[in-house]
Design a protein around this motif. Structure first.
Motif, PDB file in Angstrom:
ATOM      1  N   GLY A 189      -7.440   0.092  -2.762  1.00 47.70           N
ATOM      2  CA  GLY A 189      -6.546  -0.878  -2.154  1.00 47.70           C
ATOM      3  C   GLY A 189      -6.995  -2.312  -2.333  1.00 47.70           C
ATOM      4  O   GLY A 189      -6.174  -3.216  -2.525  1.00 47.70           O
ATOM      5  N   SER A 190      -8.309  -2.576  -2.267  1.00 40.42           N
ATOM      6  CA  SER A 190      -8.797  -3.947  -2.381  1.00 40.42           C
ATOM      7  C   SER A 190      -8.541  -4.547  -3.756  1.00 40.42           C
ATOM      8  O   SER A 190      -8.436  -5.769  -3.897  1.00 40.42           O
ATOM      9  N   GLN A 191      -8.424  -3.701  -4.775  1.00 39.92           N
ATOM     10  CA  GLN A 191      -8.172  -4.171  -6.132  1.00 39.92           C
ATOM     11  C   GLN A 191      -6.749  -3.889  -6.602  1.00 39.92           C
ATOM     12  O   GLN A 191      -6.403  -4.253  -7.727  1.00 39.92           O
ATOM     13  N   ASN A 192      -5.959  -3.251  -5.735  1.00 37.76           N
ATOM     14  CA  ASN A 192      -4.601  -2.843  -6.109  1.00 37.76           C
ATOM     15  C   ASN A 192      -4.621  -2.089  -7.436  1.00 37.76           C
ATOM     16  O   ASN A 192      -3.893  -2.407  -8.386  1.00 37.76           O
ATOM     17  N   ALA A 193      -5.475  -1.086  -7.485  1.00 40.47           N
ATOM     18  CA  ALA A 193      -5.695  -0.346  -8.735  1.00 40.47           C
ATOM     19  C   ALA A 193      -5.804   1.143  -8.435  1.00 40.47           C
ATOM     20  O   ALA A 193      -6.063   1.559  -7.300  1.00 40.47           O
ATOM     21  N   LEU A 222      14.053  -9.598  -2.710  1.00 46.11           N
ATOM     22  CA  LEU A 222      13.703  -8.574  -3.684  1.00 46.11           C
ATOM     23  C   LEU A 222      14.315  -7.243  -3.272  1.00 46.11           C
ATOM     24  O   LEU A 222      14.441  -6.944  -2.079  1.00 46.11           O
ATOM     25  N   SER A 223      14.697  -6.461  -4.257  1.00 47.75           N
ATOM     26  CA  SER A 223      15.214  -5.129  -3.967  1.00 47.75           C
ATOM     27  C   SER A 223      14.146  -4.316  -3.245  1.00 47.75           C
ATOM     28  O   SER A 223      13.018  -4.162  -3.717  1.00 47.75           O
ATOM     29  N   GLY A 224      14.487  -3.817  -2.073  1.00 45.74           N
ATOM     30  CA  GLY A 224      13.536  -3.094  -1.250  1.00 45.74           C
ATOM     31  C   GLY A 224      12.750  -3.987  -0.314  1.00 45.74           C
ATOM     32  O   GLY A 224      11.914  -3.489   0.445  1.00 45.74           O
ATOM     33  N   GLY A 225      13.024  -5.305  -0.341  1.00 39.94           N
ATOM     34  CA  GLY A 225      12.305  -6.244   0.501  1.00 39.94           C
ATOM     35  C   GLY A 225      13.176  -6.840   1.587  1.00 39.94           C
ATOM     36  O   GLY A 225      14.328  -6.435   1.795  1.00 39.94           O
ATOM     37  N   ALA A 268       0.823  -1.213   0.000  1.00 41.57           N
ATOM     38  CA  ALA A 268       0.000   0.000   0.000  1.00 41.57           C
ATOM     39  C   ALA A 268       0.856   1.261   0.000  1.00 41.57           C
ATOM     40  O   ALA A 268       0.512   2.256  -0.653  1.00 41.57           O
ATOM     41  N   ALA A 269       1.965   1.245   0.713  1.00 43.11           N
ATOM     42  CA  ALA A 269       2.830   2.428   0.762  1.00 43.11           C
ATOM     43  C   ALA A 269       3.382   2.756  -0.628  1.00 43.11           C
ATOM     44  O   ALA A 269       3.443   3.929  -1.021  1.00 43.11           O
ATOM     45  N   ASP A 270       3.789   1.732  -1.378  1.00 41.03           N
ATOM     46  CA  ASP A 270       4.304   1.965  -2.736  1.00 41.03           C
ATOM     47  C   ASP A 270       3.194   2.474  -3.656  1.00 41.03           C
ATOM     48  O   ASP A 270       3.425   3.344  -4.507  1.00 41.03           O
ATOM     49  N   VAL A 314       2.805   6.038  -5.905  1.00 41.42           N
ATOM     50  CA  VAL A 314       2.403   6.186  -7.310  1.00 41.42           C
ATOM     51  C   VAL A 314       1.276   7.202  -7.428  1.00 41.42           C
ATOM     52  O   VAL A 314       1.278   8.059  -8.326  1.00 41.42           O
ATOM     53  N   SER A 315       0.290   7.129  -6.528  1.00 37.92           N
ATOM     54  CA  SER A 315      -0.821   8.088  -6.551  1.00 37.92           C
ATOM     55  C   SER A 315      -0.323   9.511  -6.334  1.00 37.92           C
ATOM     56  O   SER A 315      -0.803  10.458  -6.976  1.00 37.92           O
TER      57      SER A 315
END
Length: 258
Positions: free
Chosen positions: A85-89, A141-144, A62-64, A68-69
């Motif tokens: 958030g529920s649709q990641n869209a 992962l990078s950032g993970g 969600a933070a990433d 973007v938003s």
């Protein structure tokens, strides 16, 4: 024949005439300019808007997605942007050209993060010479962040008390004993910036007291930040093995996962 006073008055009247004409022209032009601006603004507001939803493929947190938003709102201030958030869209209502810009921005930032395989080599050193070696591999992962635990969970009694029914109630806490590795990294132009923690623990044979049932946990901990060159091993450090005169050398190498 005009007197000097009359001549002066005429001269002042003729000299003031151009200023009066200019002033009148400006007063007449103001409504025309205002009307033209209003017409232009009305024409701009009449541009139809469209609606489109963009589904994020690689941004999963969600933070990433909020980042973007925020980028979209700063780059396209006229658009209305909502993160679902529920649709990641991300839903966008804007003009056609702004939707095209939003699509380009999202395609630029919604990219798959690079993955690296970290291989830790833990060598037992006896008198400065390697006697045995263990290898532990994990993918980050990078950032993970990735955590690996190998060992046992040892129960420790933390307290007991009597209830009204005269029954003893014992509280038990479990402690991880063995090898624990935590790794998080960020890709950089110079290589890979690794933040890692290697913890080695074991249960000692001796007890803290004759009447105590709790085990003694021996522990060695190595934590730090390093910059790795991809494909080149790096020794993070050396630490003593709990309860023995031997040591362990910890080495790590990062390789990209295709």
């Amino acid at each position: 024949m005009k007197t000097d006073s009359e001549a002066g008055n005429c001269s002042r009247w003729f000299s003031a005439l151009p200023l009066a004409v200019i002033t009148c022209a400006m007063l007449l032009a103001v409504p025309a300019i205002s009307a033209q601006s209003a017409a232009t603004e009305s024409k701009t507001n009449d541009i139809p808007e469209a609606y489109q939803t963009f589904y994020l493929s690689n941004v999963t947190q969600a933070a990433d997605a909020n980042d973007v938003s925020t980028v979209l709102r700063n780059m396209i201030p006229r658009a209305r942007i909502f993160y679902v958030g529920s649709q990641n869209a991300i839903s966008v209502r804007a003009r056609a050209e702004d939707l095209l810009l939003a699509q380009k921005i999202i395609s630029d930032v919604d990219r798959a993060r690079k993955a690296y395989r970290l291989t830790y080599s833990i060598r037992d050193l006896d008198g400065g010479k390697s006697s045995s070696v263990r290898h532990v591999s994990l993918v980050v992962l990078s950032g993970g962040k990735t955590v690996v635990k190998q060992g046992s969970r040892v129960p420790i009694m933390t307290g007991s008390f009597d209830t009204e029914s005269s029954k003893a109630d014992t509280q038990v806490q479990y402690v991880d004993v063995g090898l624990n590795i935590e790794a998080s990294l960020e890709a950089s132009p110079d290589g890979v910036r690794l933040r890692t923690r290697v913890e080695q623990s074991s249960v000692a044979d001796d007890k803290p007291g004759a009447s105590s049932q709790d085990p003694v946990i021996r522990q060695a901990d190595l934590e730090g930040v390093s910059t790795l060159v991809v494909g080149k091993p790096l020794v993070l450090g050396t630490m003593d093995i709990p309860g023995t005169p031997s040591q362990q050398e910890i080495e790590v190498v990062a390789e990209p996962v295709s």
